[in-house]
Motif scaffolding. Structure first.
Motif, PDB file in Angstrom:
ATOM      1  N   GLU A  99      -2.276  14.750  -1.059  1.00  0.00           N
ATOM      2  CA  GLU A  99      -3.732  14.608  -1.108  1.00  0.00           C
ATOM      3  C   GLU A  99      -4.165  13.181  -0.785  1.00  0.00           C
ATOM      4  N   VAL A 100      -3.450  12.211  -1.314  1.00  0.00           N
ATOM      5  CA  VAL A 100      -3.778  10.812  -1.036  1.00  0.00           C
ATOM      6  C   VAL A 100      -3.509  10.499   0.434  1.00  0.00           C
ATOM      7  N   PRO A 117       0.481   5.795  -9.221  1.00  0.00           N
ATOM      8  CA  PRO A 117      -0.941   6.135  -9.063  1.00  0.00           C
ATOM      9  C   PRO A 117      -1.443   5.806  -7.665  1.00  0.00           C
ATOM     10  N   ALA A 118      -2.587   6.402  -7.307  1.00  0.00           N
ATOM     11  CA  ALA A 118      -3.156   6.207  -5.968  1.00  0.00           C
ATOM     12  C   ALA A 118      -3.779   4.825  -5.793  1.00  0.00           C
ATOM     13  N   VAL A 119      -4.083   4.148  -6.911  1.00  0.00           N
ATOM     14  CA  VAL A 119      -4.678   2.816  -6.862  1.00  0.00           C
ATOM     15  C   VAL A 119      -3.896   1.910  -7.803  1.00  0.00           C
ATOM     16  N   ARG A 138       0.809  -1.212   0.000  1.00  0.00           N
ATOM     17  CA  ARG A 138       0.000   0.000   0.000  1.00  0.00           C
ATOM     18  C   ARG A 138       0.847   1.270   0.000  1.00  0.00           C
ATOM     19  N   LEU A 139       2.149   1.115   0.045  1.00  0.00           N
ATOM     20  CA  LEU A 139       3.029   2.277  -0.046  1.00  0.00           C
ATOM     21  C   LEU A 139       2.998   2.824  -1.470  1.00  0.00           C
ATOM     22  N   GLN A 140       3.309   4.095  -1.600  1.00  0.00           N
ATOM     23  CA  GLN A 140       3.183   4.771  -2.899  1.00  0.00           C
ATOM     24  C   GLN A 140       4.453   5.562  -3.200  1.00  0.00           C
TER      25      GLN A 140
END
Length: 240
Positions: A216-217, A163-165, A156-158
């Motif tokens: 934002e995420v 992208p957020a998903v 779940r790390l970005q």
């Protein structure tokens, strides 16, 4: 990388900190019954939405986490919400101190480094074994191994520019971390007796350091929580 992605985002919420006597019957019941703990948390928000509304918790942005020191017989409950809480329904003698309310108003920037703690309900989906064409959902199975929990969180790390998903539909958290710097501790499963037989919530505590990549995420994750069982004191991420 998306050049229009915001480099800052503001997070506004309220935290209530309740310090309670773990030996008091009101508190002891919440410790042994996950549904009762949920009722204790939600008792601070009567009147904001209609009684029995199925999305009451999410509408008010209510998330919670708790820890207990059995030796000191002390339970500390932290409740996050978008609306002010009223804890007058909690018996006064169940509290060892007055509830402490904190207004959080923080702006996050890409590149910020944050210490964090969260208690999550890490799960995986076991295939149903039925043909894909039947669109039968598999069963959710909890992770019980710290390494598997770490893998669940790392997924779940970005990283910057991602992208957020994910393509698999996994919602990311707007930050990255060094997997080797994550501390994982398995916590006791919480459950509830009748009429909620079958309710069992596996829990794990994750601590570490996050580097913000998508403010934002991240604010969305902090506001709405991470993973499943958010009604049962999982998914709240506390940062410092």
């Amino acid at each position: 990388m998306n050049s229009t992605r915001a480099t800052t985002a503001r997070f506004v919420t309220t935290h209530s900190v309740l310090t309670m006597d773990a030996r008091h019957p009101y508190v002891a019941k919440s410790l042994v019954d996950a549904q009762d703990m949920h009722r204790t948390v939600m008792s601070g928000f009567r009147g904001w939405v209609e009684d029995g509304a199925p999305t009451a918790r999410s509408q008010m942005g209510v998330l919670s986490t708790w820890s207990v020191d059995l030796k000191a017989a002390a339970l500390v409950l932290v409740v996050q919400s978008r609306v002010p809480a009223d804890w007058s329904a909690v018996p006064r003698d169940a509290l060892t101190d007055k509830p402490h309310t904190i207004t959080v108003d923080r702006t996050f920037r890409a590149g910020d480094v944050l210490g964090f703690r969260t208690v999550v309900n890490p799960t995986r989906t076991r295939p149903s074994g039925r043909p894909v064409s039947e669109k039968v959902r598999g069963s959710r199975v909890p992770h019980s191994n710290p390494e598997h929990v770490k893998k669940w969180f790392v997924g779940r790390l970005q990283a910057e520019g991602e992208p957020a998903v994910t393509e698999a539909g996994v919602v990311r958290i707007g930050a990255t971390a060094d997997p080797d710097g994550l501390a994982i501790r398995m916590l006791p499963t919480v459950s509830s007796p009748a009429p909620h037989k079958g309710l069992r919530v596996a829990r794990a505590e994750i601590r570490g350091t996050l580097t913000v990549t998508d403010p934002e995420v991240l604010v969305n994750t902090l506001s709405n929580g991470l993973g499943h069982a958010r009604a049962y004191s999982c998914g709240l991420i506390l940062t410092r």
